[in-house]
Write a protein that holds these residues in place. Structure first.
Motif, PDB file in Angstrom:
ATOM      1  N   VAL A  87       0.906  -1.205  -0.004  1.00 57.13           N
ATOM      2  CA  VAL A  87       0.059   0.204  -0.074  1.00 57.13           C
ATOM      3  C   VAL A  87       1.029   1.275   0.108  1.00 57.13           C
ATOM      4  CG1 VAL A  87      -1.670   1.258   1.343  1.00 57.13           C
ATOM      5  CG2 VAL A  87      -2.090  -1.312   1.107  1.00 57.13           C
ATOM      6  N   ASP A  88       0.294   2.118  -0.871  1.00 59.81           N
ATOM      7  CA  ASP A  88       1.152   3.505  -1.153  1.00 59.81           C
ATOM      8  C   ASP A  88       2.501   3.507  -1.702  1.00 59.81           C
ATOM      9  OD1 ASP A  88      -0.819   4.849   0.332  1.00 59.81           O
ATOM     10  OD2 ASP A  88       0.057   4.788   2.290  1.00 59.81           O
ATOM     11  N   GLN A  89       2.837   2.259  -2.150  1.00 60.88           N
ATOM     12  CA  GLN A  89       4.211   2.200  -3.053  1.00 60.88           C
ATOM     13  C   GLN A  89       3.861   2.758  -4.218  1.00 60.88           C
ATOM     14  OE1 GLN A  89       5.629  -1.803  -3.524  1.00 60.88           O
ATOM     15  NE2 GLN A  89       7.059  -1.297  -5.582  1.00 60.88           N
ATOM     16  N   PRO A  90       4.983   3.688  -4.885  1.00 55.90           N
ATOM     17  CA  PRO A  90       4.693   4.383  -6.104  1.00 55.90           C
ATOM     18  C   PRO A  90       4.387   3.295  -7.327  1.00 55.90           C
ATOM     19  CG  PRO A  90       6.480   5.335  -4.810  1.00 55.90           C
ATOM     20  CD  PRO A  90       5.924   4.061  -4.234  1.00 55.90           C
ATOM     21  N   LEU A  91       3.543   3.320  -8.072  1.00 53.90           N
ATOM     22  CA  LEU A  91       3.400   2.668  -9.319  1.00 53.90           C
ATOM     23  C   LEU A  91       3.958   3.293 -10.398  1.00 53.90           C
ATOM     24  CD1 LEU A  91      -0.678   1.618  -8.624  1.00 53.90           C
ATOM     25  CD2 LEU A  91       1.510   0.118  -8.156  1.00 53.90           C
ATOM     26  N   CYS A  92       3.462   4.540 -10.769  1.00 52.84           N
ATOM     27  CA  CYS A  92       3.951   5.027 -11.887  1.00 52.84           C
ATOM     28  C   CYS A  92       3.986   6.679 -11.846  1.00 52.84           C
ATOM     29  CB  CYS A  92       3.000   4.829 -13.162  1.00 52.84           C
ATOM     30  SG  CYS A  92       1.283   5.159 -12.965  1.00 52.84           S
ATOM     31  N   GLU A  93       4.557   7.329 -12.957  1.00 54.42           N
ATOM     32  CA  GLU A  93       4.365   8.630 -13.050  1.00 54.42           C
ATOM     33  C   GLU A  93       3.574   9.130 -14.064  1.00 54.42           C
ATOM     34  OE1 GLU A  93       7.900  10.991 -12.853  1.00 54.42           O
ATOM     35  OE2 GLU A  93       8.804   9.469 -11.282  1.00 54.42           O
ATOM     36  N   ILE A  94       2.616  10.155 -14.169  1.00 58.92           N
ATOM     37  CA  ILE A  94       1.679  10.433 -15.115  1.00 58.92           C
ATOM     38  C   ILE A  94       1.922  11.899 -15.303  1.00 58.92           C
ATOM     39  CG2 ILE A  94       0.113   8.589 -14.768  1.00 58.92           C
ATOM     40  CD1 ILE A  94      -1.691  10.941 -13.414  1.00 58.92           C
ATOM     41  N   THR A  95       1.668  12.631 -16.561  1.00 63.06           N
ATOM     42  CA  THR A  95       1.681  13.998 -16.593  1.00 63.06           C
ATOM     43  C   THR A  95       0.290  14.222 -16.997  1.00 63.06           C
ATOM     44  OG1 THR A  95       2.924  15.816 -17.571  1.00 63.06           O
ATOM     45  CG2 THR A  95       2.667  13.786 -18.807  1.00 63.06           C
ATOM     46  N   THR A  96       0.025  15.656 -16.475  1.00 60.97           N
ATOM     47  CA  THR A  96      -1.430  15.803 -17.146  1.00 60.97           C
ATOM     48  C   THR A  96      -1.232  17.326 -17.812  1.00 60.97           C
ATOM     49  OG1 THR A  96      -2.105  17.518 -15.318  1.00 60.97           O
ATOM     50  CG2 THR A  96      -2.638  14.987 -15.184  1.00 60.97           C
ATOM     51  N   ASP A  97      -1.946  18.262 -18.228  1.00 61.36           N
ATOM     52  CA  ASP A  97      -1.841  19.498 -18.927  1.00 61.36           C
ATOM     53  C   ASP A  97      -1.614  20.392 -17.796  1.00 61.36           C
ATOM     54  OD1 ASP A  97      -4.472  19.247 -17.913  1.00 61.36           O
ATOM     55  OD2 ASP A  97      -5.362  20.422 -19.093  1.00 61.36           O
ATOM     56  N   LYS A  98      -1.735  19.867 -16.498  1.00 62.83           N
ATOM     57  CA  LYS A  98      -1.429  20.659 -15.337  1.00 62.83           C
ATOM     58  C   LYS A  98      -0.151  20.608 -14.494  1.00 62.83           C
ATOM     59  CE  LYS A  98      -6.374  21.988 -15.036  1.00 62.83           C
ATOM     60  NZ  LYS A  98      -7.276  22.313 -14.194  1.00 62.83           N
ATOM     61  N   ALA A  99       0.316  19.089 -14.471  1.00 64.98           N
ATOM     62  CA  ALA A  99       1.157  18.695 -13.519  1.00 64.98           C
ATOM     63  C   ALA A  99       1.839  17.408 -13.657  1.00 64.98           C
ATOM     64  CB  ALA A  99       0.809  18.657 -12.198  1.00 64.98           C
ATOM     65  N   GLN A 100       3.055  17.107 -13.250  1.00 66.42           N
ATOM     66  CA  GLN A 100       3.326  15.659 -13.189  1.00 66.42           C
ATOM     67  C   GLN A 100       3.107  15.178 -11.793  1.00 66.42           C
ATOM     68  OE1 GLN A 100       6.616  15.019 -15.727  1.00 66.42           O
ATOM     69  NE2 GLN A 100       7.391  13.148 -14.516  1.00 66.42           N
ATOM     70  N   LEU A 101       2.770  13.914 -12.087  1.00 70.76           N
ATOM     71  CA  LEU A 101       2.312  13.388 -10.649  1.00 70.76           C
ATOM     72  C   LEU A 101       2.787  12.005 -10.534  1.00 70.76           C
ATOM     73  CD1 LEU A 101      -1.187  14.108 -10.639  1.00 70.76           C
ATOM     74  CD2 LEU A 101       0.465  15.477  -9.198  1.00 70.76           C
TER      75      LEU A 101
END
Length: 80
Positions: free
Chosen positions: A32-46
């Motif tokens: 639980v809470d382990q980072p799965l992936c990075e994504i980017t939107t038109d507003k931010a990278q998360l």
């Protein structure tokens, strides 16, 4: 049992996100809470973290793919 984790709403008005990179692979065990992936939107990278512990059964999308909010992001076998 496979839990289908959908791309959550990551910001007001955001309807899709691009997969930047995966931090896990199919067959990996996650907590639980382990980072799965990075994504980017038109507003931010998360960074998106796992809501459940288990084994990654399937990743939906490769880096560069666009995934809609509430579409499957990955499947986690919570019985593993």
């Amino acid at each position: 049992m496979a839990f289908v984790f959908e791309l959550p709403e990551v910001g007001e008005g955001v309807v899709e996100a691009e997969v930047v990179s995966w931090n896990v692979a199919e067959g990996d065990f996650v907590s639980v809470d382990q980072p799965l992936c990075e994504i980017t939107t038109d507003k931010a990278q998360l960074e998106i973290s796992s809501p459940r512990a288990g084994r990654i059964v399937r990743l939906h999308g490769k880096p560069g793919d666009i995934i809609k909010v509430h579409a499957p992001l990955c499947e986690i076998d919570t019985d593993a």
